[in-house]
Design a protein around this motif. Structure first.
Motif, PDB file in Angstrom:
ATOM      1  N   LYS A  81      10.627  -5.554   3.256  1.00  0.00           N
ATOM      2  CA  LYS A  81       9.775  -5.934   4.388  1.00  0.00           C
ATOM      3  C   LYS A  81       8.327  -5.532   4.137  1.00  0.00           C
ATOM      4  O   LYS A  81       7.396  -6.283   4.449  1.00  0.00           O
ATOM      5  N   LEU A  82       8.140  -4.344   3.601  1.00  0.00           N
ATOM      6  CA  LEU A  82       6.791  -3.859   3.317  1.00  0.00           C
ATOM      7  C   LEU A  82       6.111  -4.726   2.256  1.00  0.00           C
ATOM      8  O   LEU A  82       4.921  -5.054   2.379  1.00  0.00           O
ATOM      9  N   ASP A  83       6.861  -5.096   1.217  1.00  0.00           N
ATOM     10  CA  ASP A  83       6.309  -5.974   0.182  1.00  0.00           C
ATOM     11  C   ASP A  83       5.851  -7.302   0.775  1.00  0.00           C
ATOM     12  O   ASP A  83       4.786  -7.807   0.429  1.00  0.00           O
ATOM     13  N   LYS A  84       6.666  -7.877   1.662  1.00  0.00           N
ATOM     14  CA  LYS A  84       6.288  -9.148   2.297  1.00  0.00           C
ATOM     15  C   LYS A  84       5.058  -8.961   3.183  1.00  0.00           C
ATOM     16  O   LYS A  84       4.173  -9.815   3.204  1.00  0.00           O
ATOM     17  N   TYR A  88       3.161  -8.370  -1.701  1.00  0.00           N
ATOM     18  CA  TYR A  88       3.593  -7.971  -3.045  1.00  0.00           C
ATOM     19  C   TYR A  88       4.971  -8.516  -3.396  1.00  0.00           C
ATOM     20  O   TYR A  88       5.592  -8.076  -4.346  1.00  0.00           O
ATOM     21  N   ASP A  89       5.463  -9.470  -2.647  1.00  0.00           N
ATOM     22  CA  ASP A  89       6.817  -9.989  -2.855  1.00  0.00           C
ATOM     23  C   ASP A  89       6.866 -11.188  -3.798  1.00  0.00           C
ATOM     24  O   ASP A  89       7.909 -11.769  -4.010  1.00  0.00           O
ATOM     25  N   LYS A  90       5.771 -11.533  -4.394  1.00  0.00           N
ATOM     26  CA  LYS A  90       5.725 -12.725  -5.267  1.00  0.00           C
ATOM     27  C   LYS A  90       6.133 -12.426  -6.672  1.00  0.00           C
ATOM     28  O   LYS A  90       5.980 -11.438  -7.234  1.00  0.00           O
TER      29      LYS A  90
END
Length: 90
Positions: A81-84, A88-90
């Motif tokens: 969730k934090l990455d999204k 940073y979720d790519k």
């Protein structure tokens, strides 16, 4: 330093602060369950039973491991969730 670099740095700092907040919550839970329930409060917990085993013994042998595994999954979910949130979720 240009504005874009400054924004990226603030973005990364906010991401890291939130990550540390999660760790500050999850690590004491793990410590309390493994050290507290398995060692400090073992004698008191032994007056209760789970599946025929004393709860203090159960936490010392298996319960703390189960809680640790659950905390790993919770941490992974929080970090996804934090990455999204910070892209940073790519």
């Amino acid at each position: 330093m240009d504005k874009q670099t400054d924004n990226k740095q603030k973005h990364a700092s906010a991401y890291w602060r939130e990550n540390l907040k999660y760790l500050a919550i999850l690590l004491p839970i793990w410590f309390f369950v493994s050290y507290g329930a398995g060692i400090i409060f073992k004698d008191w917990l032994d007056q209760f039973q789970i599946g025929g085993f004393n709860v203090g013994f159960w936490f010392a042998q298996q319960g703390s491991i189960y809680v640790f595994i659950i905390l790993i999954f919770v941490y992974v979910r929080l970090m996804n969730k934090l990455d999204k949130k910070y892209g940073y979720d790519k």
